[in-house]
Write an enzyme that holds these catalytic residues in place. Structure first.
Site, mmCIF file in Angstrom:
data_model
loop_
_atom_site.group_PDB
_atom_site.id
_atom_site.type_symbol
_atom_site.label_atom_id
_atom_site.label_comp_id
_atom_site.label_asym_id
_atom_site.label_seq_id
_atom_site.Cartn_x
_atom_site.Cartn_y
_atom_site.Cartn_z
ATOM 1 N N CYS A 2 0.877 -1.174 0.000
ATOM 2 C CA CYS A 2 0.000 0.000 0.000
ATOM 3 C C CYS A 2 0.909 1.217 0.000
ATOM 4 O O CYS A 2 2.113 1.097 0.184
ATOM 5 C CB CYS A 2 -0.850 0.050 1.261
ATOM 6 S SG CYS A 2 -1.876 -1.395 1.498
ATOM 7 N N ARG A 27 1.349 1.613 -5.921
ATOM 8 C CA ARG A 27 1.486 0.696 -4.787
ATOM 9 C C ARG A 27 0.160 0.074 -4.370
ATOM 10 O O ARG A 27 0.105 -0.744 -3.456
ATOM 11 C CB ARG A 27 2.081 1.438 -3.587
ATOM 12 C CG ARG A 27 3.446 2.018 -3.829
ATOM 13 C CD ARG A 27 3.977 2.703 -2.588
ATOM 14 N NE ARG A 27 4.179 1.759 -1.504
ATOM 15 C CZ ARG A 27 5.273 1.023 -1.346
ATOM 16 N NH1 ARG A 27 6.268 1.138 -2.188
ATOM 17 N NH2 ARG A 27 5.388 0.180 -0.343
ATOM 18 N N TRP A 75 -3.826 -1.616 -1.265
ATOM 19 C CA TRP A 75 -3.763 -2.871 -2.026
ATOM 20 C C TRP A 75 -4.201 -3.926 -1.024
ATOM 21 O O TRP A 75 -3.452 -4.304 -0.123
ATOM 22 C CB TRP A 75 -2.334 -3.109 -2.516
ATOM 23 C CG TRP A 75 -2.154 -4.412 -3.207
ATOM 24 C CD1 TRP A 75 -1.644 -5.570 -2.680
ATOM 25 C CD2 TRP A 75 -2.468 -4.716 -4.565
ATOM 26 N NE1 TRP A 75 -1.628 -6.545 -3.629
ATOM 27 C CE2 TRP A 75 -2.121 -6.064 -4.784
ATOM 28 C CE3 TRP A 75 -3.018 -3.981 -5.616
ATOM 29 C CZ2 TRP A 75 -2.307 -6.687 -6.027
ATOM 30 C CZ3 TRP A 75 -3.194 -4.608 -6.834
ATOM 31 C CH2 TRP A 75 -2.837 -5.933 -7.030
ATOM 32 N N ASN A 101 1.002 0.103 5.929
ATOM 33 C CA ASN A 101 1.449 -0.708 4.799
ATOM 34 C C ASN A 101 2.163 -1.906 5.399
ATOM 35 O O ASN A 101 3.097 -1.742 6.184
ATOM 36 C CB ASN A 101 2.402 0.119 3.923
ATOM 37 C CG ASN A 101 3.167 -0.718 2.897
ATOM 38 O OD1 ASN A 101 4.268 -0.378 2.524
ATOM 39 N ND2 ASN A 101 2.584 -1.800 2.448
ATOM 40 N N GLY A 102 1.710 -3.119 5.058
ATOM 41 C CA GLY A 102 2.335 -4.324 5.598
ATOM 42 C C GLY A 102 1.272 -5.313 6.015
ATOM 43 O O GLY A 102 0.099 -5.182 5.646
ATOM 44 N N GLU A 485 9.357 -21.303 -18.331
ATOM 45 C CA GLU A 485 9.182 -19.893 -17.953
ATOM 46 C C GLU A 485 10.314 -19.025 -18.513
ATOM 47 O O GLU A 485 10.077 -17.920 -18.999
ATOM 48 C CB GLU A 485 9.097 -19.785 -16.419
ATOM 49 C CG GLU A 485 8.987 -18.382 -15.855
ATOM 50 C CD GLU A 485 7.758 -17.605 -16.299
ATOM 51 O OE1 GLU A 485 6.886 -18.165 -16.986
ATOM 52 O OE2 GLU A 485 7.683 -16.399 -15.976
ATOM 53 N N LYS A 489 9.675 -15.879 -21.073
ATOM 54 C CA LYS A 489 10.138 -14.514 -20.784
ATOM 55 C C LYS A 489 10.875 -13.942 -21.998
ATOM 56 O O LYS A 489 10.675 -12.798 -22.378
ATOM 57 C CB LYS A 489 11.077 -14.498 -19.565
ATOM 58 C CG LYS A 489 10.406 -14.675 -18.231
ATOM 59 C CD LYS A 489 9.823 -13.418 -17.647
ATOM 60 C CE LYS A 489 8.361 -13.260 -17.634
ATOM 61 N NZ LYS A 489 7.360 -14.184 -17.551
ATOM 62 N N GLU A 492 8.382 -13.180 -24.730
ATOM 63 C CA GLU A 492 7.481 -12.070 -24.392
ATOM 64 C C GLU A 492 8.145 -10.707 -24.550
ATOM 65 O O GLU A 492 7.562 -9.802 -25.139
ATOM 66 C CB GLU A 492 7.020 -12.180 -22.929
ATOM 67 C CG GLU A 492 5.922 -13.155 -22.655
ATOM 68 C CD GLU A 492 5.539 -13.168 -21.184
ATOM 69 O OE1 GLU A 492 4.357 -13.017 -20.885
ATOM 70 O OE2 GLU A 492 6.436 -13.327 -20.319
ATOM 71 N N HIS A 508 14.949 -36.471 -29.701
ATOM 72 C CA HIS A 508 13.832 -37.061 -30.431
ATOM 73 C C HIS A 508 13.210 -36.079 -31.418
ATOM 74 O O HIS A 508 12.024 -36.177 -31.733
ATOM 75 C CB HIS A 508 12.782 -37.590 -29.452
ATOM 76 C CG HIS A 508 13.316 -38.682 -28.574
ATOM 77 N ND1 HIS A 508 13.667 -39.921 -29.060
ATOM 78 C CD2 HIS A 508 13.623 -38.709 -27.254
ATOM 79 C CE1 HIS A 508 14.141 -40.668 -28.075
ATOM 80 N NE2 HIS A 508 14.124 -39.945 -26.960
ATOM 81 N N LYS A 608 -1.496 -7.144 -19.773
ATOM 82 C CA LYS A 608 -1.271 -7.666 -18.421
ATOM 83 C C LYS A 608 -2.424 -8.571 -17.997
ATOM 84 O O LYS A 608 -2.230 -9.598 -17.382
ATOM 85 C CB LYS A 608 -1.140 -6.487 -17.452
ATOM 86 C CG LYS A 608 -0.822 -6.873 -16.019
ATOM 87 C CD LYS A 608 0.622 -7.247 -15.873
ATOM 88 C CE LYS A 608 0.978 -7.806 -14.520
ATOM 89 N NZ LYS A 608 2.111 -8.744 -14.598
#
Ligand code: G6P
Length: 613
Positions: A2, A27, A75, A101-102, A485, A489, A492, A508, A608
């Site tokens: 946050c 944030r 958030w 925040n936390g 992954e 990346k 992308e 193969h 996104k």
């Protein structure tokens, strides 16, 4: 994650707080609020939704008089986005107002304790406990500052707090542990904030607080205290960045910032779920006997989240001995899956809004399976539709290509596998303890992966290979999942054709594509399979490939027998090793993309959150 801001001065506080919050929306942006002392009492204005709603509600701050205050952009972690869960939170007696925040990990026992003393709670948040705890100590005779100090001494978890007291107008207290907080010096006005951009318009002279530091500020003074309550001097830093760079915390791109946020994001996701050496998942409520009757698990997701599912298969099957099948959400829907009440469907999604994933979730529920969602956005459609939700606490992810959300999803796979193993007693106690110890060491080891030496080596290899047209990623077992992954990346963000293959499968078919100068990234982090992967490396080297290795420390000599170029990561349990090896792969893709002049944070053709089928 946050954003918080605090101001004391001579001008009207509310417009300055709103302006500060507008620079902190990155944030968190599901709700916002401010609290000011209006000369008689603390006045709060807060509302769900974007900051603009709060600006409209307060007419740009004009409706709130007063020259001191605190503000917050949220958030959500505990409690869905709503007016009542928005910050600031007032104490029950309306003497204190708090922005946070936390995550307060022990808020439930503290809440129970305060309820027994007769205090009432008006939200589902962990933060409200702090406001009431401060008021509780204040009522017992502590001063404002002593009450804050006593309250944070009782709190476990992470926090940056801004606090106002109705009895001490013109003063703001800030305190922090494991969440960021800075102080900004003004002329006849002072500030606190989560991050520099919030106050850059007003001052460039800031103090970065350390964990345990507490500050008390008025318009003309500030005093810093350490954990023991002693007055301390703090070093002032002069910020030279411009605002655009400052929003990215000084990093060139959000993606790089998010790569570096991974140790903290993983810590935030794991830590609150471990108590006394055991996994505690307060958030999920499986019916009695449900796990005992479990016959199969599907993991359903798209993109990188699906690749987390591929890792999940190896991890959960190994620890829990339950068959696991990862399936792409866009396929699951139409595959006529065999589901009933002995099937658990795990849905993974950063955004919680991906259309294919949401549709797969609905299909699974229709067919009688229980659905557990692993989601980063509280209150998102997938979170709302699932039977149970395990949140990843990565904070908002801005770069289109995921990094920290991926890492926290992987961490949730570990938590879930260990939880199921614990409930089904599938592990000998020594093995369970060893895994738990490794899990708790993980965030610290992730910091080592991002050491300056490693990052310099990655930049060097990126410079060497950024012009390659084709790249192969090979590995065995969990390493082959991580390769998926790494390859995604590179596709992308760097627009390079790349493929990921289990190392033993290359011969193969795809080995026919290896020619002089083809780059092969070989991930070999499992000691038991190391030699086998090296045999496959020799097969591609013999056909002219350039090979870049990713392996664990201690294997320096072994890997250099087969290749010259390699990156080393700390060793952990084989099942958790992917958390280490994915970071060099992300960072490599980042620097390759940068050197190719690509728009790293907003790659072409990608979004996104994909809310169409
Ligand atoms: C998009 C993004 C990917 C992401 C995928 C799933 O394709 O570009 O980075 O992995 O969606 O998104 P979700 O929000 O469901 O995790």
């Amino acid at each position: 994650m946050c954003g918080i801001v605090g101001y004391v001065g001579r001008e009207q506080a509310a417009p300055i707080l709103l302006d500060g919050l507008s620079k902190l929306e990155y944030r968190g942006y599901d709700s916002a609020g401010i609290c000011v002392y209006d000369g008689a009492a603390l006045q709060v204005a807060k509302t769900k939704g974007r900051l603009q709603n709060l600006i409209d509600l307060t007419r740009g701050g004009a409706s709130l008089p007063g020259t001191s205050g605190i503000g917050h952009t949220r958030w959500a972690t505990h409690g869905a986005p709503s007016d009542k869960n928005s910050h600031p939170h007032m104490s029950d007696g309306r003497k204190f107002s708090v922005v946070h925040n936390g995550i307060i990990e022990n808020y439930l026992p503290l809440k129970e304790m305060l309820e027994k003393k007769g205090m009432q709670f008006h939200s589902e948040t962990d933060t409200e406990v702090v406001a009431n705890l401060i008021e509780y100590f204040y009522a017992q005779g502590a001063t404002f500052r002593q009450a804050v100090r006593k309250a944070v001494a009782r709190v476990e978890g992470s926090y940056a707090l801004g606090v106002l007291c109705a009895d001490v107008p013109g003063t703001v207290i800030g305190v922090k542990k494991d969440s960021p907080l800075i102080f900004g010096y003004g002329q006849g006005r002072n500030f606190i904030a989560s991050d520099v951009p919030a106050i850059l318009k007003y001052t460039r002279d800031v103090v970065y607080l350390n964990d345990g530091d507490l500050l008390e500020m008025t318009a003309d003074s500030v005093t810093f205290y350490n954990t023991h309550g002693e007055v301390v001097e703090k070093k002032t830093e002069h910020v030279t960045w411009e605002i655009s760079a400052a929003e990215k915390g000084g990093y060139a791109h959000f993606m790089l910032k998010e790569i570096y946020e991974q140790p903290k994001a993983v810590r935030d996701t794991i830590h609150p779920r471990i108590r006394e050496g055991r996994i505690v998942l307060d958030d999920i409520q499986f019916p009695a006997e449900y796990l005992k009757n479990l016959r199969r698990i599907y993991i359903v997701a798209c993109g990188s989240a699906y690749y987390v599912g591929v890792h999940g298969k190896y991890i959960i099957e190994n620890l829990c001995r339950v068959p696991v099948e990862p399936v792409l959400a866009s396929e699951f829907r139409y595959a006529d899956p065999v589901l009933d009440d002995t099937t658990l469907v795990i849905i993974i999604s950063q955004s919680g809004e991906t259309a294919d994933t949401l549709a797969a979730l609905r299909e699974a529920k229709c067919r009688g399976a229980r659905v557990l969602a692993v989601v980063n956005v509280v209150g998102s459609s997938i979170a709302k539709a699932a039977d149970d939700v395990l949140y990843t606490w990565a904070g908002p992810e801005i770069a289109v290509a995921t990094t920290k959300a991926f890492s926290t999803q992987l961490a949730v796979m570990y938590l879930l596998a260990l939880y199921i193993a614990q409930e089904l007693h599938t592990l000998p106690p020594e093995r369970y303890d060893a895994l738990m110890a490794a899990l708790q060491r993980l965030p610290e080891q992730l910091e080592e992966v991002l050491s300056p030496e490693n990052v310099t080596a990655i930049q060097y290899y990126a410079a060497q290979y950024f012009n390659n047209r084709d790249v192969f990623f090979i590995g065995r077992n969990l390493d082959s999942a991580t390769c998926l992954e790494g390859s995604l990346k590179l596709k992308e963000i760097a627009y390079i054709h790349s493929e990921a293959y289990p190392a033993g499968e290359l011969k193969h078919g795809p080995i026919s594509l290896i020619e002089n100068g083809t780059l092969v990234v070989a991930t070999a982090t499992n000691p038991a399979l190391f030699d086998k992967t090296m045999s496959n490396v020799k097969e591609v080297s013999a056909r002219g490939a350039d090979v870049l290795g990713i392996t664990i420390r201690g294997f320096e000599d072994a890997i250099h027998k087969t290749m010259d170029s390699a990156i080393f990561v700390p060793q952990t349990e084989v099942l958790f090793q992917a958390s280490m090896s994915v970071i060099p792969l992300q960072t490599f893709a980042y620097y390759v993309a940068l050197m190719r002049g690509c728009d790293v944070d907003k790659p072409r053709n990608l979004a996104k959150s994909v809310t169409v089928e």
